[in-house]
Design a protein around this motif. Structure first.
Motif, PDB file in Angstrom:
ATOM      1  N   GLY A  60      -3.281 -12.158 -32.148  1.00 24.24           N
ATOM      2  CA  GLY A  60      -4.248 -11.088 -31.927  1.00 24.24           C
ATOM      3  C   GLY A  60      -4.298 -10.714 -30.463  1.00 24.24           C
ATOM      4  O   GLY A  60      -4.122 -11.568 -29.592  1.00 24.24           O
ATOM      5  N   THR A  61      -4.530  -9.452 -30.225  1.00 25.62           N
ATOM      6  CA  THR A  61      -4.625  -8.967 -28.853  1.00 25.62           C
ATOM      7  C   THR A  61      -6.040  -9.167 -28.324  1.00 25.62           C
ATOM      8  O   THR A  61      -6.977  -9.425 -29.094  1.00 25.62           O
ATOM      9  CB  THR A  61      -4.290  -7.470 -28.786  1.00 25.62           C
ATOM     10  N   GLU A  62      -6.178  -8.992 -27.030  1.00 26.21           N
ATOM     11  CA  GLU A  62      -7.512  -9.087 -26.436  1.00 26.21           C
ATOM     12  C   GLU A  62      -8.446  -8.048 -27.063  1.00 26.21           C
ATOM     13  O   GLU A  62      -9.597  -8.359 -27.388  1.00 26.21           O
ATOM     14  CB  GLU A  62      -7.426  -8.884 -24.922  1.00 26.21           C
ATOM     15  N   ALA A  63      -7.948  -6.845 -27.269  1.00 23.86           N
ATOM     16  CA  ALA A  63      -8.770  -5.784 -27.859  1.00 23.86           C
ATOM     17  C   ALA A  63      -9.200  -6.149 -29.286  1.00 23.86           C
ATOM     18  O   ALA A  63     -10.346  -5.895 -29.681  1.00 23.86           O
ATOM     19  CB  ALA A  63      -8.008  -4.466 -27.857  1.00 23.86           C
ATOM     20  N   GLU A  64      -8.295  -6.750 -30.055  1.00 21.74           N
ATOM     21  CA  GLU A  64      -8.642  -7.150 -31.420  1.00 21.74           C
ATOM     22  C   GLU A  64      -9.719  -8.236 -31.423  1.00 21.74           C
ATOM     23  O   GLU A  64     -10.649  -8.190 -32.233  1.00 21.74           O
ATOM     24  CB  GLU A  64      -7.398  -7.654 -32.158  1.00 21.74           C
ATOM     25  N   TRP A  65      -9.584  -9.207 -30.512  1.00 25.31           N
ATOM     26  CA  TRP A  65     -10.572 -10.280 -30.441  1.00 25.31           C
ATOM     27  C   TRP A  65     -11.917  -9.757 -29.947  1.00 25.31           C
ATOM     28  O   TRP A  65     -12.959 -10.201 -30.407  1.00 25.31           O
ATOM     29  CB  TRP A  65     -10.070 -11.438 -29.575  1.00 25.31           C
ATOM     30  N   ARG A  66     -11.903  -8.782 -29.047  1.00 23.09           N
ATOM     31  CA  ARG A  66     -13.169  -8.195 -28.582  1.00 23.09           C
ATOM     32  C   ARG A  66     -13.851  -7.402 -29.703  1.00 23.09           C
ATOM     33  O   ARG A  66     -15.068  -7.463 -29.874  1.00 23.09           O
ATOM     34  CB  ARG A  66     -12.943  -7.319 -27.355  1.00 23.09           C
ATOM     35  N   ALA A  67     -13.054  -6.674 -30.480  1.00 27.29           N
ATOM     36  CA  ALA A  67     -13.613  -5.925 -31.614  1.00 27.29           C
ATOM     37  C   ALA A  67     -14.178  -6.897 -32.648  1.00 27.29           C
ATOM     38  O   ALA A  67     -15.260  -6.666 -33.212  1.00 27.29           O
ATOM     39  CB  ALA A  67     -12.539  -5.037 -32.244  1.00 27.29           C
ATOM     40  N   TYR A  68     -13.482  -7.998 -32.870  1.00 25.92           N
ATOM     41  CA  TYR A  68     -13.955  -9.029 -33.798  1.00 25.92           C
ATOM     42  C   TYR A  68     -15.257  -9.633 -33.289  1.00 25.92           C
ATOM     43  O   TYR A  68     -16.184  -9.860 -34.059  1.00 25.92           O
ATOM     44  CB  TYR A  68     -12.862 -10.089 -33.968  1.00 25.92           C
ATOM     45  N   ARG A  69     -15.334  -9.872 -31.983  1.00 21.14           N
ATOM     46  CA  ARG A  69     -16.565 -10.432 -31.398  1.00 21.14           C
ATOM     47  C   ARG A  69     -17.750  -9.518 -31.680  1.00 21.14           C
ATOM     48  O   ARG A  69     -18.847  -9.989 -32.014  1.00 21.14           O
ATOM     49  CB  ARG A  69     -16.380 -10.641 -29.892  1.00 21.14           C
ATOM     50  N   THR A  70     -17.545  -8.222 -31.568  1.00 24.31           N
ATOM     51  CA  THR A  70     -18.618  -7.274 -31.857  1.00 24.31           C
ATOM     52  C   THR A  70     -19.057  -7.384 -33.312  1.00 24.31           C
ATOM     53  O   THR A  70     -20.262  -7.405 -33.613  1.00 24.31           O
ATOM     54  CB  THR A  70     -18.163  -5.838 -31.543  1.00 24.31           C
TER      55      THR A  70
END
Length: 93
Positions: A60-70
């Motif tokens: 997973g990319t940083e953007a994917e993990w940040r979206a998941y965190r949200t």
């Protein structure tokens, strides 16, 4: 004792069922709240791992993990289907 029945004290099957359902939901809410806290900490570690180029980081990319965190942060009372764990946000793959 007069033998009169105090109908205001009557406990119906529906009332018992509602009490059981409320207790089950409260337990599910506690489980999901604990999961959300644990998963938020896990996500933070993942983001650090990605930033550091750690080969042990999950896909997973940083953007994917940040979206998941949200999505994880929003998985709380008021979210659609909460606290049904089958509707939890899914980790990036």
């Amino acid at each position: 004792m007069s033998g009169n029945i105090d109908w205001s004290q009557l406990i119906t099957k529906a009332a018992k069922d509602a009490e059981v359902a409320a207790a089950e939901r409260a337990a599910a809410v506690q489980i999901e709240d604990a999961w959300r806290l644990k998963e938020t900490a896990f996500i933070a570690d993942q983001l650090i791992g990605i930033e550091d180029g750690d080969p042990a980081a999950l896909p997973g990319t940083e953007a994917e993990w940040r979206a998941y965190r949200t999505k994880v942060r929003n998985w709380k009372e008021g979210a659609q289907f909460f606290p049904d764990l089958t509707h939890r946000p899914i980790r990036p793959a």
